[in-house]
Write a protein that holds these residues in place. Structure first.
Motif, PDB file in Angstrom:
ATOM      1  N   GLY A 154       0.802  -1.223   0.000  1.00 12.90           N
ATOM      2  CA  GLY A 154       0.000   0.000   0.000  1.00 12.90           C
ATOM      3  C   GLY A 154       0.832   1.269   0.000  1.00 12.90           C
ATOM      4  O   GLY A 154       1.952   1.318   0.522  1.00 12.90           O
ATOM      5  N   THR A 155       0.247   2.312  -0.630  1.00 16.10           N
ATOM      6  CA  THR A 155       0.918   3.608  -0.727  1.00 16.10           C
ATOM      7  C   THR A 155       0.031   4.736  -0.198  1.00 16.10           C
ATOM      8  O   THR A 155       0.380   5.904  -0.303  1.00 16.10           O
ATOM      9  CB  THR A 155       1.272   3.902  -2.207  1.00 16.10           C
ATOM     10  N   GLY A 156      -1.160   4.379   0.301  1.00 13.64           N
ATOM     11  CA  GLY A 156      -2.068   5.414   0.802  1.00 13.64           C
ATOM     12  C   GLY A 156      -3.412   4.780   1.115  1.00 13.64           C
ATOM     13  O   GLY A 156      -3.504   3.574   1.337  1.00 13.64           O
ATOM     14  N   TRP A 157      -4.455   5.595   1.119  1.00 18.88           N
ATOM     15  CA  TRP A 157      -5.801   5.066   1.351  1.00 18.88           C
ATOM     16  C   TRP A 157      -6.736   5.551   0.255  1.00 18.88           C
ATOM     17  O   TRP A 157      -6.828   6.757   0.005  1.00 18.88           O
ATOM     18  CB  TRP A 157      -6.320   5.517   2.725  1.00 18.88           C
ATOM     19  N   ALA A 158      -7.420   4.608  -0.404  1.00 17.30           N
ATOM     20  CA  ALA A 158      -8.404   4.949  -1.426  1.00 17.30           C
ATOM     21  C   ALA A 158      -9.763   4.527  -0.871  1.00 17.30           C
ATOM     22  O   ALA A 158     -10.022   3.341  -0.701  1.00 17.30           O
ATOM     23  CB  ALA A 158      -8.087   4.222  -2.725  1.00 17.30           C
ATOM     24  N   PHE A 159     -10.612   5.530  -0.572  1.00 17.07           N
ATOM     25  CA  PHE A 159     -11.879   5.197   0.078  1.00 17.07           C
ATOM     26  C   PHE A 159     -13.042   5.137  -0.906  1.00 17.07           C
ATOM     27  O   PHE A 159     -13.023   5.753  -1.971  1.00 17.07           O
ATOM     28  CB  PHE A 159     -12.195   6.185   1.210  1.00 17.07           C
ATOM     29  N   ALA A 160     -14.057   4.378  -0.526  1.00 15.95           N
ATOM     30  CA  ALA A 160     -15.330   4.310  -1.255  1.00 15.95           C
ATOM     31  C   ALA A 160     -16.355   3.808  -0.246  1.00 15.95           C
ATOM     32  O   ALA A 160     -15.987   3.113   0.697  1.00 15.95           O
ATOM     33  CB  ALA A 160     -15.223   3.356  -2.439  1.00 15.95           C
ATOM     34  N   PRO A 161     -17.620   4.175  -0.379  1.00 17.29           N
ATOM     35  CA  PRO A 161     -18.199   5.040  -1.399  1.00 17.29           C
ATOM     36  C   PRO A 161     -17.827   6.508  -1.169  1.00 17.29           C
ATOM     37  O   PRO A 161     -17.103   6.825  -0.209  1.00 17.29           O
ATOM     38  CB  PRO A 161     -19.698   4.832  -1.196  1.00 17.29           C
ATOM     39  N   PHE A 162     -18.347   7.371  -2.027  1.00 18.74           N
ATOM     40  CA  PHE A 162     -18.054   8.796  -1.934  1.00 18.74           C
ATOM     41  C   PHE A 162     -18.939   9.429  -0.864  1.00 18.74           C
ATOM     42  O   PHE A 162     -19.955  10.039  -1.153  1.00 18.74           O
ATOM     43  CB  PHE A 162     -18.305   9.447  -3.303  1.00 18.74           C
ATOM     44  N   THR A 163     -18.552   9.211   0.403  1.00 18.44           N
ATOM     45  CA  THR A 163     -19.315   9.801   1.513  1.00 18.44           C
ATOM     46  C   THR A 163     -18.323  10.392   2.509  1.00 18.44           C
ATOM     47  O   THR A 163     -17.163   9.965   2.568  1.00 18.44           O
ATOM     48  CB  THR A 163     -20.143   8.733   2.265  1.00 18.44           C
ATOM     49  N   SER A 164     -18.816  11.338   3.321  1.00 20.67           N
ATOM     50  CA  SER A 164     -17.894  11.920   4.304  1.00 20.67           C
ATOM     51  C   SER A 164     -17.539  10.895   5.375  1.00 20.67           C
ATOM     52  O   SER A 164     -16.449  10.955   5.955  1.00 20.67           O
ATOM     53  CB  SER A 164     -18.459  13.199   4.914  1.00 20.67           C
ATOM     54  N   ALA A 165     -18.430   9.917   5.611  1.00 21.00           N
ATOM     55  CA  ALA A 165     -18.106   8.881   6.598  1.00 21.00           C
ATOM     56  C   ALA A 165     -16.915   8.045   6.121  1.00 21.00           C
ATOM     57  O   ALA A 165     -15.966   7.800   6.878  1.00 21.00           O
ATOM     58  CB  ALA A 165     -19.324   7.983   6.826  1.00 21.00           C
ATOM     59  N   ALA A 166     -16.959   7.637   4.845  1.00 21.80           N
ATOM     60  CA  ALA A 166     -15.846   6.821   4.319  1.00 21.80           C
ATOM     61  C   ALA A 166     -14.561   7.651   4.263  1.00 21.80           C
ATOM     62  O   ALA A 166     -13.460   7.149   4.544  1.00 21.80           O
ATOM     63  CB  ALA A 166     -16.197   6.303   2.927  1.00 21.80           C
ATOM     64  N   PHE A 167     -14.700   8.936   3.935  1.00 22.16           N
ATOM     65  CA  PHE A 167     -13.530   9.820   3.863  1.00 22.16           C
ATOM     66  C   PHE A 167     -12.912   9.980   5.259  1.00 22.16           C
ATOM     67  O   PHE A 167     -11.695   9.807   5.441  1.00 22.16           O
ATOM     68  CB  PHE A 167     -13.979  11.171   3.292  1.00 22.16           C
ATOM     69  N   SER A 168     -13.755  10.255   6.264  1.00 18.28           N
ATOM     70  CA  SER A 168     -13.170  10.479   7.592  1.00 18.28           C
ATOM     71  C   SER A 168     -12.582   9.177   8.151  1.00 18.28           C
ATOM     72  O   SER A 168     -11.565   9.209   8.846  1.00 18.28           O
ATOM     73  CB  SER A 168     -14.180  11.102   8.563  1.00 18.28           C
ATOM     74  N   ALA A 187     -11.044   6.905   6.392  1.00 20.92           N
ATOM     75  CA  ALA A 187      -9.724   6.769   5.753  1.00 20.92           C
ATOM     76  C   ALA A 187      -8.716   7.741   6.369  1.00 20.92           C
ATOM     77  O   ALA A 187      -7.556   7.375   6.627  1.00 20.92           O
ATOM     78  CB  ALA A 187      -9.851   7.012   4.250  1.00 20.92           C
ATOM     79  N   ILE A 188      -9.150   8.983   6.636  1.00 20.34           N
ATOM     80  CA  ILE A 188      -8.237   9.946   7.281  1.00 20.34           C
ATOM     81  C   ILE A 188      -7.861   9.409   8.670  1.00 20.34           C
ATOM     82  O   ILE A 188      -6.701   9.496   9.095  1.00 20.34           O
ATOM     83  CB  ILE A 188      -8.896  11.341   7.420  1.00 20.34           C
TER      84      ILE A 188
END
Ligand code: ADP
Ligand code: GLC
Length: 478
Positions: free
Chosen positions: A410-424, A426-427
């Protein structure tokens, strides 16, 4: 091969986004591989460069003959041709504070026609490489104006698709201004409107989407209405990832306070401290610094950033964002500075040098694009040891491998679906790994920094596309 790349923006002469980076770097990579390359773009205001005795050509459009100047600047083995016309001499590239320019169809039809004239003396066949809607009419002009005169019968056109959202759509009545025979109207017609991108898609000899995932997505549901047209050409459409320009190299980057590489990351800490100082944030080596650089367009998912910021900035982090575009998001940038003065900076404007310093100084890079044909900043980030958190779409999905600590990948985090829950979420993973697993963090970084995103590889793939396009033409004319 004789390759003629034509684009509405081209580094180092002009830039609003990634197209300029691509249009400036691919010609050089092709020239290094032994091809004869011309790279043609408008001379906008503020562009310097050779202007002595430009060649003059005349192009008929919208009921008038227009004289354009063509001046050549040779660099890195490439003939860069700047197209001079008064309509390019404005404050913005595509628009200004009053909005998008009303005569963009004319301006870019002029560019396309001038580009064909610029290489009139070059030995045929030529591969014309058009990019996006601006030069979508180039193959139509070739077919309607030049081939009937016996010119460019074996020359081919490749069209790169950088962004289906922008199609250059105009009323049908504008077609008359192109001065081409009415039998070419069906090529340009999309639902009764003049659509230069659609015209390019149906008439180019080969099509390239700027990542493999995007080449599929635009045929499914991301083609902004052109899905059926793209599906009808699926055999001639491939995905080729953009490379990154050699100027994005932390070992040589002149914009940085210190240089660094995968083997010696000391300079990266110096860059982080310098960035904190430059932006007036507390100079702390331990605090995770998150960066974002973006055109502020609905495409880029800044609304997800708006959603997560109140949660994110409760934490002990720093957030630095650079961008310009939609007023709503510029306002958001100013607002976060006001509310979290010791933690957040939102720099409104276009600043290439600062973009380099953010890539170098940040620990984590945020790119939650709603859709992203290729995306360059996630690749720059990896090259600079800055770990990307991206939405798993288009080129972001093709370049960022999600961390799997149990298998050392791995080189990072690729999140899905496109929601703020999935984004946060991953952060959250990124912050936890940064703070609690420094060895894993160092490995993630190292893998990103040593991944090969060079143009040489992509240039080889383009070469294959050019060859195929030329052979199709040769077959068609024999
Ligand atoms: P797009 O072309 O859709 O904007 P890319 O990721 O392909 O997205 O490329 C964006 C390019 O523009 C990158 O080189 C990025 O650094 C640059 N960029 C975007 N916004 C800014 C800004 N405000 N200041 C400086 N550079 C910017
Ligand atoms: C477009 C896309 C971006 C891509 C760039 C260069 O602007 O939005 O994803 O990287 O073109 O191909």
């Amino acid at each position: 091969m004789n390759v003629v790349i034509v684009a509405s923006e081209m580094r180092p002469f002009s830039k609003t986004g990634g197209l300029a980076d691509v249009a400036g770097a691919l010609p050089v990579a092709l020239a290094e591989r032994g091809h004869r390359v011309w790279a043609i773009s408008p001379r906008y205001r503020h562009v310097d460069g050779a202007r002595q005795q430009p060649e003059r050509v005349s192009v008929e459009l919208f009921g008038m003959d227009h004289e354009v100047g063509l001046s050549v600047v040779e660099a890195h083995g490439v003939q860069f041709v700047l197209v001079d016309h008064v309509s390019f001499q404005r404050e913005g590239i595509y628009g200004d504070v009053h909005g998008v320019f009303g005569d963009n169809l004319f301006r870019y039809a002029l560019l396309s026609r001038a580009a064909i004239e610029a290489v009139a003396a070059v030995e045929e066949p030529v591969v014309f490489h058009a990019n996006d809607w601006h030069t979508g009419l180039l193959p139509v002009f070739l077919e309607a104006i030049h081939r009937p005169r016996g010119e460019h019968l074996r020359s081919a056109v490749v069209l790169s698709l950088h962004n289906l959202k922008h199609q250059g759509i105009e009323a049908k009545e504008m077609f008359g201004g192109l001065h081409i025979d009415a039998r070419h109207w069906p090529t340009c017609d999309m639902d009764g409107l003049l659509n230069p991108l659609k015209a390019g898609i149906v008439s180019a000899d080969a099509l390239v989407a700027v990542s493999p995932s995007y080449s599929l997505q635009i045929q499914e549901d991301q083609g902004f209405g052109l899905e059926p047209v793209l599906r009808s050409r699926s055999e001639d459409l491939v995905g080729v990832l953009n490379g990154i320009d050699p100027s994005w190299d932390p070992a040589t980057d002149p914009h940085l306070a210190a240089r660094f590489s995968a083997d010696d990351l000391h300079g990266k800490s110096v860059c982080k401290a310098a960035l904190q100082r430059e932006l007036g944030l507390p100079e702390r080596p331990d605090v995770p610094l998150l960066g974002l650089i973006s055109r502020l367009d609905a495409q880029k998912g800044i609304d997800l950033v708006e959603d997560v910021v109140p949660w994110l900035l409760q934490d002990d982090v720093q957030l630095v964002m650079l961008g310009s575009g939609a007023r709503r998001f510029e306002h958001f940038f100013r607002e976060i500075e006001r509310r979290w003065p010791t933690k957040a900076r939102g720099w409104v404007g276009f600043n290439e040098s600062l973009a380099h310093r953010i890539e170098a100084g940040a620990d984590i890079f945020l790119m939650p694009s709603r859709f992203e044909p290729c995306g360059l900043n996630q690749m720059y980030s990896m090259r600079y040891g800055t770990v990307p958190v991206v939405h798993a779409t288009g080129g972001l999905a093709d370049t960022v491998v999600t961390v799997d600590p149990t298998h050392d990948r791995g080189t990072g985090w690729a999140f899905a679906p496109f929601t703020s829950a999935a984004f946060s979420r991953a952060i959250g993973y990124a912050l936890q790994t940064y703070r609690e697993y420094p060895k894993t963090w160092a490995e993630i970084r190292r893998r990103g920094m040593t991944t090969d995103f060079s143009w040489d590889h992509s240039a080889r793939l383009y070469e294959e596309v050019y060859q195929r396009a030329l052979s199709r033409r040769a077959q068609a004319t024999s």
